[in-house]
Design a protein around this motif. Structure first.
Motif, PDB file in Angstrom:
ATOM      1  N   SER A  82      -5.307   3.996  -5.736  1.00 57.62           N
ATOM      2  CA  SER A  82      -6.215   3.622  -4.653  1.00 57.62           C
ATOM      3  C   SER A  82      -7.607   3.338  -5.192  1.00 57.62           C
ATOM      4  O   SER A  82      -8.266   2.354  -4.808  1.00 57.62           O
ATOM      5  N   ALA A 136      -7.433   0.007  -7.154  1.00 54.28           N
ATOM      6  CA  ALA A 136      -7.170  -1.162  -6.311  1.00 54.28           C
ATOM      7  C   ALA A 136      -8.248  -1.388  -5.260  1.00 54.28           C
ATOM      8  O   ALA A 136      -8.365  -2.489  -4.706  1.00 54.28           O
ATOM      9  N   GLY A 137      -9.012  -0.354  -4.946  1.00 53.87           N
ATOM     10  CA  GLY A 137     -10.041  -0.488  -3.927  1.00 53.87           C
ATOM     11  C   GLY A 137      -9.487  -0.502  -2.518  1.00 53.87           C
ATOM     12  O   GLY A 137     -10.139  -1.011  -1.606  1.00 53.87           O
ATOM     13  N   ARG A 138      -8.292   0.054  -2.348  1.00 57.05           N
ATOM     14  CA  ARG A 138      -7.697   0.148  -1.014  1.00 57.05           C
ATOM     15  C   ARG A 138      -6.814   1.389  -0.982  1.00 57.05           C
ATOM     16  O   ARG A 138      -6.336   1.851  -2.025  1.00 57.05           O
ATOM     17  N   PRO A 139      -6.567   1.954   0.189  1.00 61.16           N
ATOM     18  CA  PRO A 139      -5.732   3.161   0.263  1.00 61.16           C
ATOM     19  C   PRO A 139      -4.282   2.853  -0.123  1.00 61.16           C
ATOM     20  O   PRO A 139      -3.677   1.906   0.373  1.00 61.16           O
ATOM     21  N   ILE A 140      -3.732   3.657  -1.015  1.00 63.93           N
ATOM     22  CA  ILE A 140      -2.315   3.585  -1.391  1.00 63.93           C
ATOM     23  C   ILE A 140      -1.726   4.965  -1.171  1.00 63.93           C
ATOM     24  O   ILE A 140      -2.257   5.968  -1.658  1.00 63.93           O
ATOM     25  N   THR A 141      -0.657   5.013  -0.425  1.00 63.08           N
ATOM     26  CA  THR A 141      -0.052   6.278  -0.024  1.00 63.08           C
ATOM     27  C   THR A 141       1.266   6.503  -0.759  1.00 63.08           C
ATOM     28  O   THR A 141       2.080   5.582  -0.873  1.00 63.08           O
ATOM     29  N   ASP A 171       0.819  -1.209   0.000  1.00 67.16           N
ATOM     30  CA  ASP A 171       0.000   0.000   0.000  1.00 67.16           C
ATOM     31  C   ASP A 171       0.856   1.264   0.000  1.00 67.16           C
ATOM     32  O   ASP A 171       0.405   2.329   0.396  1.00 67.16           O
TER      33      ASP A 171
END
Length: 206
Positions: A148, A151-156, A93
């Protein structure tokens, strides 16, 4: 795949180095194009290609220079940046880089291929360098936000100093200058890599 009738010359074993590979070994078709009646060459290069440029820009610069002097009609495609390359800096992530807050243009490989196919199937036009751009020039943080969403998720996005960013590929066995130059290039991105337009990626002459 090599064209029929064009023998492949034997090449001695060499240790690859981006500053030391002689240009004639880079494109036997291009260097013999006049004698085998090639009507046009569409070559994939990169924006900023020139002898002595970082990364593959050096090798592309050697080939591009020879092609321009060959007398064969050509189109040299110069993508601002390959979008697929961004994925190599995604770990879980975290999206790492040395981009800072600069904006850079990227284009997908499929769009580059579409431009090449269009040029190869159209009547041969004037020789030209063609810069290929994507539709926008996002910051690395905006790229992380787009990742994000997909992918459907938080990426920082994690911005790293060049030495720290270079240590990551070096630790995975990537030799110099390939370990350091990508990070150094990211940190030195200028306005030329922030060009782009609305809608579909497009080529234009420079």
């Amino acid at each position: 795949m090599r064209p029929r009738g064009l023998p492949a010359p034997p090449l001695p074993a060499v240790t690859f180095h981006p500053r030391r590979l002689p240009a004639p070994r880079l494109g036997p078709v291009g260097f013999r194009a006049p004698e085998i009646c090639v009507s046009q060459i569409v070559a994939l290069s990169v924006l900023g290609a020139a002898p002595g440029a970082p990364l593959t820009g050096h090798l592309h610069g050697l080939v591009d220079g020879h092609l321009r002097a060959s007398g064969v009609p050509y189109a040299i495609l110069q993508p601002t940046g390959f979008m697929q390359n961004l994925l190599r800096d995604l770990r879980g992530d975290r999206f790492h880089g040395s981009w800072g807050e600069s904006r850079a243009n990227h284009i997908g490989a499929a769009d580059i291929a579409a431009v090449a196919a269009a040029l190869l199937t159209a009547p041969v036009g004037p020789s030209a360098d063609r810069v290929l751009t994507g539709p926008g020039s996002p910051t690395a943080r905006e790229i992380a936000a787009a990742m994000s969403a997909v992918a459907g998720r938080p990426i920082t996005y994690v911005d790293l100093p060049v030495p720290e960013m270079a240590a990551r590929p070096a630790g995975e066995g990537v030799p110099e200058p390939w370990a350091t130059e990508p990070a150094a290039t990211q940190a030195s991105i200028g306005p030329g890599w922030a060009r782009g337009g609305r809608g579909s990626p497009r080529p234009y002459g420079t």
